[in-house]
Write a protein that holds these residues in place. Structure first.
Motif, PDB file in Angstrom:
ATOM      1  N   VAL A   1       0.830  -1.209   0.000  1.00 34.57           N
ATOM      2  CA  VAL A   1       0.000   0.000   0.000  1.00 34.57           C
ATOM      3  C   VAL A   1       0.865   1.260   0.000  1.00 34.57           C
ATOM      4  CG1 VAL A   1      -1.672   1.313   1.361  1.00 34.57           C
ATOM      5  CG2 VAL A   1      -1.971  -1.151   1.053  1.00 34.57           C
ATOM      6  N   ALA A   2       1.966   1.241   0.748  1.00 30.32           N
ATOM      7  CA  ALA A   2       2.876   2.391   0.787  1.00 30.32           C
ATOM      8  C   ALA A   2       3.454   2.687  -0.588  1.00 30.32           C
ATOM      9  CB  ALA A   2       4.001   2.137   1.784  1.00 30.32           C
ATOM     10  N   ASN A   3       3.617   1.643  -1.409  1.00 36.62           N
ATOM     11  CA  ASN A   3       4.150   1.797  -2.757  1.00 36.62           C
ATOM     12  C   ASN A   3       3.069   2.156  -3.775  1.00 36.62           C
ATOM     13  OD1 ASN A   3       6.813   1.248  -2.035  1.00 36.62           O
ATOM     14  ND2 ASN A   3       6.511  -0.968  -2.238  1.00 36.62           N
ATOM     15  N   GLY A   4       1.822   2.297  -3.291  1.00 35.21           N
ATOM     16  CA  GLY A   4       0.728   2.647  -4.188  1.00 35.21           C
ATOM     17  C   GLY A   4       0.130   1.467  -4.922  1.00 35.21           C
ATOM     18  N   ASP A   5       0.441   0.240  -4.450  1.00 35.43           N
ATOM     19  CA  ASP A   5      -0.095  -0.962  -5.088  1.00 35.43           C
ATOM     20  C   ASP A   5      -1.347  -1.450  -4.354  1.00 35.43           C
ATOM     21  OD1 ASP A   5       2.041  -1.036  -6.881  1.00 35.43           O
ATOM     22  OD2 ASP A   5       3.284  -2.182  -5.473  1.00 35.43           O
ATOM     23  N   PHE A   6      -2.222  -2.130  -5.092  1.00 39.29           N
ATOM     24  CA  PHE A   6      -3.356  -2.773  -4.450  1.00 39.29           C
ATOM     25  C   PHE A   6      -2.867  -3.993  -3.687  1.00 39.29           C
ATOM     26  CE2 PHE A   6      -5.743  -0.702  -7.966  1.00 39.29           C
ATOM     27  CZ  PHE A   6      -6.636   0.006  -7.175  1.00 39.29           C
ATOM     28  N   PHE A   7      -3.476  -4.232  -2.510  1.00 33.98           N
ATOM     29  CA  PHE A   7      -3.138  -5.440  -1.757  1.00 33.98           C
ATOM     30  C   PHE A   7      -4.421  -6.177  -1.399  1.00 33.98           C
ATOM     31  CE2 PHE A   7      -2.652  -7.962   2.032  1.00 33.98           C
ATOM     32  CZ  PHE A   7      -1.483  -8.672   1.770  1.00 33.98           C
ATOM     33  N   LEU A   8      -4.414  -7.484  -1.673  1.00 33.67           N
ATOM     34  CA  LEU A   8      -5.532  -8.349  -1.338  1.00 33.67           C
ATOM     35  C   LEU A   8      -5.078  -9.476  -0.448  1.00 33.67           C
ATOM     36  CD1 LEU A   8      -8.238  -7.682  -2.386  1.00 33.67           C
ATOM     37  CD2 LEU A   8      -6.615  -7.198  -4.200  1.00 33.67           C
TER      38      LEU A   8
END
Length: 225
Positions: free
Chosen positions: A121-128
């Motif tokens: 999330v800190a890198n701007g990616d979606f996390f599931l």
């Protein structure tokens, strides 16, 4: 030395907040900037602290976590949000992402996966969360409207009424309860159930529940092996 990214925790369970703080304290990348037990306090702290990230529970006193995510995104465009919730239902997940969260994690997974989720999330990616079907989540993220999309060809072959009945049966309702909910007869429900089982190529009632869990219709913890 690169400064640590700040994290705000919003959860109404003090012991759970202690656990999250203990995990984050092990990281060289993140540090807890503050914590709140309800949405109102959480939003006030977020505005005051302007954290890099926020961990938000859905079930909060007063305003719920989804509404808090929306409020945070309006007030703090730079804060990236990870929802950490006991719920793994597709409608909660859909709302969280559409409200502006970048990640969604089921609470029971946080012990092992929290730092990985924060990094993403800190890198701007979606996390599931890995307990949630990735195909389901990709469908959610790519869909702009308010309705969750189930990425499954067999499910799409069902009529709207059959999908409705499948959801209710998978949640444990009897044919009579489904009939009462939809104002139809139990016999009609049973006829639909037979058609649903045929179209999905399922043999037993438990297979229907397994199917519903697999595609994200109901909470993972509503059915156990």
């Amino acid at each position: 030395m690169t400064p640590k990214k700040t994290v705000l925790i919003v959860d109404d369970h003090p012991l759970y907040r202690i656990g999250l703080k203990a995990i984050i304290a092990q990281s060289p990348t993140f540090q807890v900037a503050g914590e709140a037990g309800d949405a109102e306090e959480g939003l006030q702290l977020a505005k005051a602290l302007r954290p890099d990230l926020a961990l938000v529970d859905i079930s909060l006193p007063g305003q719920n976590g989804i509404d808090l995510v929306r409020s945070m995104k309006r007030a703090l465009l730079g804060t990236r949000i990870l929802v950490v919730s006991m719920h793994s239902r597709i409608d909660y997940i859909t709302e969280a992402f559409q409200a502006g969260a970048l990640g969604y994690m089921v609470k029971e997974s946080a012990g092992e996966g929290l730092l990985k989720a924060l990094e993403a999330v800190a890198n701007g990616d979606f996390f599931l969360d890995s307990t949630v079907s990735r195909e389901v989540v990709l469908g959610i993220v790519k869909t702009p409207d308010a309705q969750a999309v189930i990425v499954d060809v067999a499910y799409e072959s069902l009529t709207h009424r059959e999908q409705e009945i499948l959801r209710l049966l998978a949640k444990g309702q009897t044919a009579k309860e489904v009939a009462n909910s939809l104002s139809i007869s139990p016999k009609t429900v049973e006829n639909h159930r037979i058609n649903i089982m045929r179209k999905l190529e399922l043999q037993r009632p438990m297979d229907l529940i397994r199917y519903a869990v697999r595609i994200g219709l109901i909470d993972v913890d509503q059915w156990k092996d």
